[in-house]
Scaffold this motif. Structure first.
Motif, PDB file in Angstrom:
ATOM      1  N   MET A   1      61.107 -18.025  51.061  1.00  0.00           N
ATOM      2  CA  MET A   1      60.724 -17.095  49.996  1.00  0.00           C
ATOM      3  C   MET A   1      60.506 -17.782  48.656  1.00  0.00           C
ATOM      4  SD  MET A   1      64.442 -15.210  49.539  1.00  0.00           S
ATOM      5  CE  MET A   1      63.892 -14.307  48.107  1.00  0.00           C
ATOM      6  N   MET A   2      60.501 -19.100  48.637  1.00  0.00           N
ATOM      7  CA  MET A   2      60.302 -19.832  47.388  1.00  0.00           C
ATOM      8  C   MET A   2      59.043 -20.674  47.485  1.00  0.00           C
ATOM      9  SD  MET A   2      62.837 -22.505  45.419  1.00  0.00           S
ATOM     10  CE  MET A   2      64.017 -21.206  45.086  1.00  0.00           C
ATOM     11  N   SER A   3      58.256 -20.657  46.426  1.00  0.00           N
ATOM     12  CA  SER A   3      57.037 -21.447  46.353  1.00  0.00           C
ATOM     13  C   SER A   3      56.957 -22.090  44.982  1.00  0.00           C
ATOM     14  CB  SER A   3      55.810 -20.574  46.612  1.00  0.00           C
ATOM     15  OG  SER A   3      55.722 -19.538  45.647  1.00  0.00           O
ATOM     16  N   LEU A   4      56.214 -23.151  44.888  1.00  0.00           N
ATOM     17  CA  LEU A   4      56.054 -23.889  43.637  1.00  0.00           C
ATOM     18  C   LEU A   4      54.812 -23.400  42.913  1.00  0.00           C
ATOM     19  CD1 LEU A   4      57.008 -26.147  41.768  1.00  0.00           C
ATOM     20  CD2 LEU A   4      55.636 -27.745  43.113  1.00  0.00           C
ATOM     21  N   ALA A   5      55.032 -22.843  41.718  1.00  0.00           N
ATOM     22  CA  ALA A   5      53.924 -22.380  40.887  1.00  0.00           C
ATOM     23  C   ALA A   5      53.679 -23.408  39.770  1.00  0.00           C
ATOM     24  CB  ALA A   5      54.229 -20.998  40.322  1.00  0.00           C
ATOM     25  N   GLU A   6      52.871 -23.036  38.806  1.00  0.00           N
ATOM     26  CA  GLU A   6      52.549 -23.948  37.712  1.00  0.00           C
ATOM     27  C   GLU A   6      53.718 -24.034  36.733  1.00  0.00           C
ATOM     28  OE1 GLU A   6      48.968 -22.729  35.893  1.00  0.00           O
ATOM     29  OE2 GLU A   6      47.727 -23.038  37.682  1.00  0.00           O
ATOM     30  N   GLY A   7      54.523 -25.058  36.891  1.00  0.00           N
ATOM     31  CA  GLY A   7      55.614 -25.297  35.954  1.00  0.00           C
ATOM     32  C   GLY A   7      56.909 -24.605  36.293  1.00  0.00           C
ATOM     33  N   PHE A   8      56.993 -23.872  37.392  1.00  0.00           N
ATOM     34  CA  PHE A   8      58.234 -23.182  37.738  1.00  0.00           C
ATOM     35  C   PHE A   8      58.222 -22.884  39.228  1.00  0.00           C
ATOM     36  CE2 PHE A   8      55.146 -19.992  36.600  1.00  0.00           C
ATOM     37  CZ  PHE A   8      55.288 -19.026  37.580  1.00  0.00           C
ATOM     38  N   PHE A   9      59.392 -22.456  39.729  1.00  0.00           N
ATOM     39  CA  PHE A   9      59.537 -22.055  41.116  1.00  0.00           C
ATOM     40  C   PHE A   9      59.484 -20.535  41.196  1.00  0.00           C
ATOM     41  CE2 PHE A   9      61.556 -26.194  40.902  1.00  0.00           C
ATOM     42  CZ  PHE A   9      61.064 -26.829  42.039  1.00  0.00           C
ATOM     43  N   ASP A  10      58.642 -20.044  42.053  1.00  0.00           N
ATOM     44  CA  ASP A  10      58.444 -18.604  42.204  1.00  0.00           C
ATOM     45  C   ASP A  10      59.213 -18.113  43.433  1.00  0.00           C
ATOM     46  OD1 ASP A  10      57.509 -16.034  41.848  1.00  0.00           O
ATOM     47  OD2 ASP A  10      55.706 -16.383  43.042  1.00  0.00           O
ATOM     48  N   VAL A  11      60.064 -17.099  43.248  1.00  0.00           N
ATOM     49  CA  VAL A  11      60.883 -16.530  44.316  1.00  0.00           C
ATOM     50  C   VAL A  11      60.341 -15.151  44.650  1.00  0.00           C
ATOM     51  CG1 VAL A  11      63.194 -15.826  45.034  1.00  0.00           C
ATOM     52  CG2 VAL A  11      62.898 -17.823  43.562  1.00  0.00           C
ATOM     53  N   ASP A  12      59.974 -14.958  45.891  1.00  0.00           N
ATOM     54  CA  ASP A  12      59.440 -13.691  46.374  1.00  0.00           C
ATOM     55  C   ASP A  12      60.564 -12.920  47.072  1.00  0.00           C
ATOM     56  OD1 ASP A  12      57.936 -11.582  47.239  1.00  0.00           O
ATOM     57  OD2 ASP A  12      56.959 -12.686  48.870  1.00  0.00           O
ATOM     58  N   TYR A  13      61.141 -11.970  46.379  1.00  0.00           N
ATOM     59  CA  TYR A  13      62.234 -11.190  46.955  1.00  0.00           C
ATOM     60  C   TYR A  13      61.747 -10.191  48.000  1.00  0.00           C
ATOM     61  CZ  TYR A  13      66.083 -12.862  44.097  1.00  0.00           C
ATOM     62  OH  TYR A  13      67.065 -13.646  43.540  1.00  0.00           O
ATOM     63  N   GLY A  14      60.441 -10.072  48.163  1.00  0.00           N
ATOM     64  CA  GLY A  14      59.937  -9.222  49.231  1.00  0.00           C
ATOM     65  C   GLY A  14      60.254  -9.762  50.612  1.00  0.00           C
ATOM     66  N   ALA A  15      60.482 -11.073  50.709  1.00  0.00           N
ATOM     67  CA  ALA A  15      60.826 -11.702  51.987  1.00  0.00           C
ATOM     68  C   ALA A  15      62.309 -11.999  52.100  1.00  0.00           C
ATOM     69  CB  ALA A  15      60.023 -12.991  52.158  1.00  0.00           C
ATOM     70  N   PHE A  16      63.114 -11.361  51.276  1.00  0.00           N
ATOM     71  CA  PHE A  16      64.544 -11.689  51.254  1.00  0.00           C
ATOM     72  C   PHE A  16      65.220 -11.341  52.583  1.00  0.00           C
ATOM     73  CE2 PHE A  16      69.006 -10.746  50.309  1.00  0.00           C
ATOM     74  CZ  PHE A  16      69.376 -11.882  49.619  1.00  0.00           C
ATOM     75  N   HIS A  17      64.856 -10.215  53.197  1.00  0.00           N
ATOM     76  CA  HIS A  17      65.491  -9.768  54.439  1.00  0.00           C
ATOM     77  C   HIS A  17      64.687 -10.152  55.688  1.00  0.00           C
ATOM     78  CE1 HIS A  17      68.329  -7.342  52.095  1.00  0.00           C
ATOM     79  NE2 HIS A  17      67.296  -6.884  51.409  1.00  0.00           N
ATOM     80  N   HIS A  18      63.556 -10.811  55.530  1.00  0.00           N
ATOM     81  CA  HIS A  18      62.697 -11.108  56.668  1.00  0.00           C
ATOM     82  C   HIS A  18      63.265 -12.264  57.486  1.00  0.00           C
ATOM     83  CE1 HIS A  18      58.894  -9.181  54.684  1.00  0.00           C
ATOM     84  NE2 HIS A  18      59.872  -8.315  54.915  1.00  0.00           N
ATOM     85  N   THR A  19      63.163 -12.137  58.815  1.00  0.00           N
ATOM     86  CA  THR A  19      63.542 -13.194  59.742  1.00  0.00           C
ATOM     87  C   THR A  19      62.442 -13.366  60.779  1.00  0.00           C
ATOM     88  OG1 THR A  19      64.719 -11.671  61.240  1.00  0.00           O
ATOM     89  CG2 THR A  19      66.001 -12.681  59.451  1.00  0.00           C
ATOM     90  N   PHE A  20      62.439 -14.495  61.471  1.00  0.00           N
ATOM     91  CA  PHE A  20      61.498 -14.728  62.555  1.00  0.00           C
ATOM     92  C   PHE A  20      62.228 -15.464  63.677  1.00  0.00           C
ATOM     93  CE2 PHE A  20      61.320 -18.310  59.711  1.00  0.00           C
ATOM     94  CZ  PHE A  20      61.249 -19.420  60.550  1.00  0.00           C
TER      95      PHE A  20
END
Length: 407
Positions: free
Chosen positions: A296-315
């Motif tokens: 749920m974490m990706s690298l954006a321009e100058g900061f780390f972006d956390v997507d809480y929409g995938a917080f409960h997702h599993t595979f």
């Protein structure tokens, strides 16, 4: 699916929101609550707290208002309302309502100036001092209770979230129980510490039944991994080893088990400095075998972006369905097989080397025997006749041939 339908629904010990589902009954020594009245008032719900807050002030105002009215009635101030030569205890107190208003003005230090105590009433002076002191105590007590109740860190714990499910999968070739925790606020939890408990009834070897027995689940206490730097969501991992209560549990046994995992996050609120605790729990059917949490974490321009929409997702991932014990035994057998196969090959190469050396030495010895004038001495597979002749000359004798000596 059949196992899921036949399983009896377990009563939670701790709810998903952290509330402990326990009620205390048949308590006879309720007076103990009065010995710690401050904590008792803080623990009340908001409706009861507001009711106590209003009653505390209303009762004291009415109580002292009744006393002021009683003083005016006993001194005869109410009978000399029109007499300008009469000096009352409190000016302009002509009934209970006016006495009640004077009590409010005295305790709250409003001081409108219309009603005032005179110097001809020593009893009123003592009552004024008493009400001022008790009124200050009531203000300090009730305002303190309301301040502590408002600033309680319980609401801060609501922004600490746990994943809906826990998962079991491989990490570094070892089965691990994992769950995710995150903080929704930008202000951090200082000194965050994670703990986990297994709640399960058991029976001892002596036949004693222990309901809701608590067993520690290590989440890195020995290595310090339980101390979290909770800036971004973290996956908390419990390695299922020989000390784990899940050591003998396979995927099939997990579907039949009846337990509850309680997770506790503690830390200090950075903004207020007060200790905060967040809790959640996972039942056996909420533990997914062979799953992993989605990134749920990706690298954006100058900061780390956390997507809480995938917080409960599993595979799903490839995970053996056997227990950690069986997996460890299988790995040990494989390692032992590789070890003995490699060592046997090394032994074969070791024994082939000396045979070739012996053959070489034998060929060298056979070639070393050759004809000469004097006797030949072989030392270590090397012939040297010249050294023997020199030794003979040093001893004052001449080395002769074997035929000459016989003649």
């Amino acid at each position: 699916m059949a196992c899921g339908r036949s399983r009896r629904k377990r009563q939670r010990y701790v709810e998903k929101n952290g509330r402990c589902n326990v009620q205390h009954g048949n308590m006879r020594k309720t007076y103990r609550y009065l010995t710690d009245i401050f904590t008792t008032l803080v623990d009340l719900n908001w409706r009861c707290s507001l009711l106590v807050f209003v009653l505390a002030y209303a009762v004291t105002w009415l109580f002292f208002g009744a006393i002021w009215y009683l003083i005016a009635y006993c001194r005869g101030d109410l009978d000399h309302l029109e007499d300008e030569t009469w000096t009352p205890c409190v000016n302009n107190v002509n009934g209970f309502i006016s006495a009640f208003l004077f009590s409010i003005e005295t305790e709250t230090t409003i001081g409108y100036g219309h009603r005032v105590i005179t110097d001809q009433c020593p009893v009123g002076t003592m009552l004024l001092l008493l009400q001022a002191i008790l009124g200050s105590m009531v203000n300090a007590f009730m305002v303190g209770c309301m301040f502590v109740k408002i600033s309680q860190p319980n609401k801060r714990a609501e922004t600490l979230v746990f994943s809906r499910n826990a998962v079991i999968s491989l990490r570094d070739d070892k089965l691990c129980l994992m769950f995710r925790v995150g903080d929704l606020r930008s202000s951090h939890i200082v000194g965050a510490n994670m703990r986990a408990k297994l709640i399960k009834s058991k029976q001892t070897q002596e036949g004693e039944f222990i309901p809701l027995d608590q067993t520690d689940i290590s989440v890195g206490f020995e290595t310090g991994d339980d101390r979290l730097f909770l800036v971004s969501p973290l996956v908390i991992s419990h390695e299922i080893d020989v000390r784990s209560p899940f050591w003998d549990m396979s995927q099939g046994q997990l579907e039949k088990e009846d337990f509850e995992i309680v997770v506790i996050l503690e830390g200090m609120v950075e903004a207020t400095g007060m200790t905060c605790q967040a809790r959640s729990s996972y039942l056996a059917e909420e533990v997914l075998w062979g799953h992993r949490f989605s990134p749920m974490m990706s690298l954006a321009e100058g900061f780390f972006d956390v997507d809480y929409g995938a917080f409960h997702h599993t595979f799903e991932v490839n995970t053996p369905s056997c227990s950690a014990r069986e997996l460890a035994l299988a790995t040990a057998r494989l390692d032992a097989h590789l070890y003995w196969s490699i060592s046997s090959r090394l032994d074969e190469d070791k024994w082939e080397g000396p045979n070739l050396t012996e053959q070489t030495e034998k060929s060298t010895d056979s070639e070393s025997v050759r004809e000469g004038d004097g006797p030949t001495f072989t030392v270590g597979g090397v012939t040297n006749t010249q050294d023997q002749s020199v030794v003979g000359e040093q001893n004052g004798s001449v080395t002769t041939d074997q035929s000459e000596s016989e003649a």
